[in-house]
Design a protein around this motif. Structure first.
Motif, PDB file in Angstrom:
ATOM      1  N   VAL A   1       0.748  -1.220   0.064  1.00  0.00           N
ATOM      2  CA  VAL A   1       0.028   0.110  -0.028  1.00  0.00           C
ATOM      3  C   VAL A   1       0.925   1.143   0.156  1.00  0.00           C
ATOM      4  CG1 VAL A   1      -1.826   1.273   1.174  1.00  0.00           C
ATOM      5  CG2 VAL A   1      -1.734  -1.231   1.313  1.00  0.00           C
ATOM      6  N   VAL A   2       0.804   2.103  -1.034  1.00  0.00           N
ATOM      7  CA  VAL A   2       1.700   3.159  -1.339  1.00  0.00           C
ATOM      8  C   VAL A   2       0.971   4.385  -1.245  1.00  0.00           C
ATOM      9  CG1 VAL A   2       3.555   4.100  -2.704  1.00  0.00           C
ATOM     10  CG2 VAL A   2       3.312   1.601  -2.766  1.00  0.00           C
ATOM     11  N   ASN A   3       1.699   5.594  -0.699  1.00  0.00           N
ATOM     12  CA  ASN A   3       0.952   6.708  -0.534  1.00  0.00           C
ATOM     13  C   ASN A   3       1.332   7.422  -2.041  1.00  0.00           C
ATOM     14  OD1 ASN A   3      -0.024   9.210  -0.257  1.00  0.00           O
ATOM     15  ND2 ASN A   3       1.395   9.968   1.307  1.00  0.00           N
ATOM     16  N   TYR A   4       0.352   7.870  -3.088  1.00  0.00           N
ATOM     17  CA  TYR A   4       0.899   8.100  -4.100  1.00  0.00           C
ATOM     18  C   TYR A   4       0.505   9.616  -4.082  1.00  0.00           C
ATOM     19  CZ  TYR A   4       1.297   3.515  -5.892  1.00  0.00           C
ATOM     20  OH  TYR A   4       1.536   2.120  -5.883  1.00  0.00           O
ATOM     21  N   SER A   5       0.018  10.353  -3.118  1.00  0.00           N
ATOM     22  CA  SER A   5      -0.056  11.825  -3.395  1.00  0.00           C
ATOM     23  C   SER A   5       0.993  12.469  -3.903  1.00  0.00           C
ATOM     24  CB  SER A   5      -0.545  12.197  -1.956  1.00  0.00           C
ATOM     25  OG  SER A   5       0.652  12.044  -0.706  1.00  0.00           O
ATOM     26  N   ALA A   6       2.222  12.134  -3.665  1.00  0.00           N
ATOM     27  CA  ALA A   6       3.368  13.046  -4.231  1.00  0.00           C
ATOM     28  C   ALA A   6       3.539  12.911  -5.743  1.00  0.00           C
ATOM     29  CB  ALA A   6       4.551  12.621  -3.553  1.00  0.00           C
TER      30      ALA A   6
ATOM     31  N   PRO B   1       0.751  12.667  -8.475  1.00  0.00           N
ATOM     32  CA  PRO B   1      -0.762  12.903  -8.931  1.00  0.00           C
ATOM     33  C   PRO B   1      -0.752  12.562 -10.579  1.00  0.00           C
ATOM     34  CG  PRO B   1       0.306  15.031  -8.943  1.00  0.00           C
ATOM     35  CD  PRO B   1       1.280  14.155  -8.188  1.00  0.00           C
ATOM     36  N   GLU B   2       0.216  12.074 -11.282  1.00  0.00           N
ATOM     37  CA  GLU B   2       0.207  11.657 -12.467  1.00  0.00           C
ATOM     38  C   GLU B   2       0.003  10.221 -12.519  1.00  0.00           C
ATOM     39  OE1 GLU B   2       4.562  11.922 -11.723  1.00  0.00           O
ATOM     40  OE2 GLU B   2       2.914  12.791 -10.943  1.00  0.00           O
ATOM     41  N   ILE B   3      -0.025   9.502 -11.521  1.00  0.00           N
ATOM     42  CA  ILE B   3       0.023   8.084 -11.690  1.00  0.00           C
ATOM     43  C   ILE B   3      -1.534   7.797 -11.395  1.00  0.00           C
ATOM     44  CG2 ILE B   3       0.289   5.813 -10.273  1.00  0.00           C
ATOM     45  CD1 ILE B   3       3.029   6.840  -9.371  1.00  0.00           C
TER      46      ILE B   3
ATOM     47  N   THR C   1       9.966   3.797 -13.292  1.00  0.00           N
ATOM     48  CA  THR C   1      10.430   3.237 -11.923  1.00  0.00           C
ATOM     49  C   THR C   1      11.579   4.410 -11.412  1.00  0.00           C
ATOM     50  OG1 THR C   1      10.369   1.120 -12.763  1.00  0.00           O
ATOM     51  CG2 THR C   1      11.897   1.328 -10.808  1.00  0.00           C
ATOM     52  N   GLU C   2      12.279   4.996 -12.189  1.00  0.00           N
ATOM     53  CA  GLU C   2      13.177   5.910 -11.849  1.00  0.00           C
ATOM     54  C   GLU C   2      12.800   6.932 -10.958  1.00  0.00           C
ATOM     55  OE1 GLU C   2      16.215   7.230 -14.613  1.00  0.00           O
ATOM     56  OE2 GLU C   2      16.879   5.351 -15.215  1.00  0.00           O
ATOM     57  N   SER C   3      11.566   7.497 -11.366  1.00  0.00           N
ATOM     58  CA  SER C   3      10.929   8.407 -10.421  1.00  0.00           C
ATOM     59  C   SER C   3       9.928   7.931  -9.600  1.00  0.00           C
ATOM     60  CB  SER C   3       9.917   9.321 -11.679  1.00  0.00           C
ATOM     61  OG  SER C   3      10.885   9.884 -12.520  1.00  0.00           O
ATOM     62  N   TRP C   4       9.172   7.076  -9.676  1.00  0.00           N
ATOM     63  CA  TRP C   4       8.037   6.742  -8.705  1.00  0.00           C
ATOM     64  C   TRP C   4       8.607   5.521  -7.819  1.00  0.00           C
ATOM     65  CZ3 TRP C   4       4.174   5.890 -13.569  1.00  0.00           C
ATOM     66  CH2 TRP C   4       3.931   7.100 -13.974  1.00  0.00           C
ATOM     67  N   GLY C   5       9.611   4.745  -7.977  1.00  0.00           N
ATOM     68  CA  GLY C   5      10.248   3.710  -7.392  1.00  0.00           C
ATOM     69  C   GLY C   5       9.319   2.323  -8.010  1.00  0.00           C
ATOM     70  N   GLU C   6       9.685   1.165  -7.191  1.00  0.00           N
ATOM     71  CA  GLU C   6       9.399   0.112  -7.959  1.00  0.00           C
ATOM     72  C   GLU C   6       7.865  -0.198  -8.190  1.00  0.00           C
ATOM     73  OE1 GLU C   6      11.256  -2.117  -8.989  1.00  0.00           O
ATOM     74  OE2 GLU C   6      13.150  -1.442  -7.821  1.00  0.00           O
ATOM     75  N   ILE C   7       7.466  -0.726  -9.199  1.00  0.00           N
ATOM     76  CA  ILE C   7       6.200  -0.859  -9.501  1.00  0.00           C
ATOM     77  C   ILE C   7       5.402  -1.738  -8.593  1.00  0.00           C
ATOM     78  CG2 ILE C   7       6.529  -3.097 -10.991  1.00  0.00           C
ATOM     79  CD1 ILE C   7       4.730  -1.994 -13.012  1.00  0.00           C
ATOM     80  N   PRO C   8       4.219  -1.496  -8.235  1.00  0.00           N
ATOM     81  CA  PRO C   8       3.480  -2.018  -7.073  1.00  0.00           C
ATOM     82  C   PRO C   8       3.308  -3.549  -7.148  1.00  0.00           C
ATOM     83  CG  PRO C   8       2.186  -0.169  -8.041  1.00  0.00           C
ATOM     84  CD  PRO C   8       3.299  -0.320  -8.674  1.00  0.00           C
ATOM     85  N   ALA C   9       3.654  -4.118  -8.395  1.00  0.00           N
ATOM     86  CA  ALA C   9       3.453  -5.672  -8.606  1.00  0.00           C
ATOM     87  C   ALA C   9       5.127  -6.203  -8.567  1.00  0.00           C
ATOM     88  CB  ALA C   9       3.002  -6.105 -10.056  1.00  0.00           C
TER      89      ALA C   9
END
Length: 213
Positions: A70-75, A77-79, A200-208
């Motif tokens: 469970v990730v906080n995606y508030s940072a 918003p484009e996701i 990945t470089e901007s958002w981190g590892e994919i949730p899966a």
């Protein structure tokens, strides 16, 4: 308290081992000649599906280590948090390969297939994308985006062909069966769900992500 069960699907949309009835049902519902069975323990399920002690232990570790992310995606918003994310893992090249899809918003696992012998990460990523597309079409979902961090897999899906150099062997026959079915599905179906690159470089590892790097 209900006793937890594990489900083996020998004949279904994506054969494999599942640890919930919902996942198993999605693989066998309306599948001609579906063949599956519930087991009361991980040991029994993996032994029944694989018949290989080393593969059994690998599958047990994979199930035991699986967590819902469970990730906080508030940072970011484009996701698109209403999307599905897919990923694959492979222990070796070739090696034991598995893939899965999860809800981006919650990390809840939607499907999981494998581990299967003598696969590659690219094949797993390709199969995961096609699995997600087929699942969306089956559910009448034409708009949910699907995230993948694999440029190669996305290219293969666009071309409707897995351009793998992996050689077929008796050990990876099940993987090539899935690849052939995926290519057939792509050739005979259209799907409007957008496939999007997970940055990945901007958002981190994919949730899966399987978290085994």
């Amino acid at each position: 308290m209900a006793h937890r069960k594990f489900y083996v699907v020998w004949a279904g949309y994506s054969p494999g081992i599942y640890d919930s009835w919902e996942e198993c049902k999605a693989q066998v519902a309306n599948f001609p000649g579906a063949r599956y069975k519930a087991f009361s323990s991980q040991d029994e399920a993996t032994a029944a599906y694989r018949g290989d002690p080393s593969a059994e232990m690998y599958a047990l570790r994979a199930i035991a280590s699986r967590t819902q992310q469970v990730v906080n995606y508030s940072a970011f918003p484009e996701i698109r948090t209403d999307a599905i994310a897919v990923d694959a893992a492979c222990a070796g090249n070739p090696g034991k390969m598995e893939y899965r899809g999860v809800e981006v918003s919650t990390g809840k696992e939607i499907f999981h297939v494998g581990p299967l012998d003598d696969g590659t990460n690219n094949i797993g990523e390709f199969l995961a994308l096609v699995h997600a597309l087929a699942l969306c079409k089956k559910n009448g979902d034409t708009s949910t985006p699907i995230y993948s961090d694999s440029v190669t897999a996305q290219s293969w899906v666009r071309r409707k062909k897995a351009k793998t150099t992996l050689a077929p062997t008796p050990r990876n026959a099940k993987i090539f069966e899935l690849v052939q079915r995926a290519e057939y599905w792509l050739a005979h179906n259209t799907c409007s769900n957008p496939i999007m690159k997970w940055e990945t470089e901007s958002w981190g590892e994919i949730p899966a992500d399987f978290g085994r790097k």
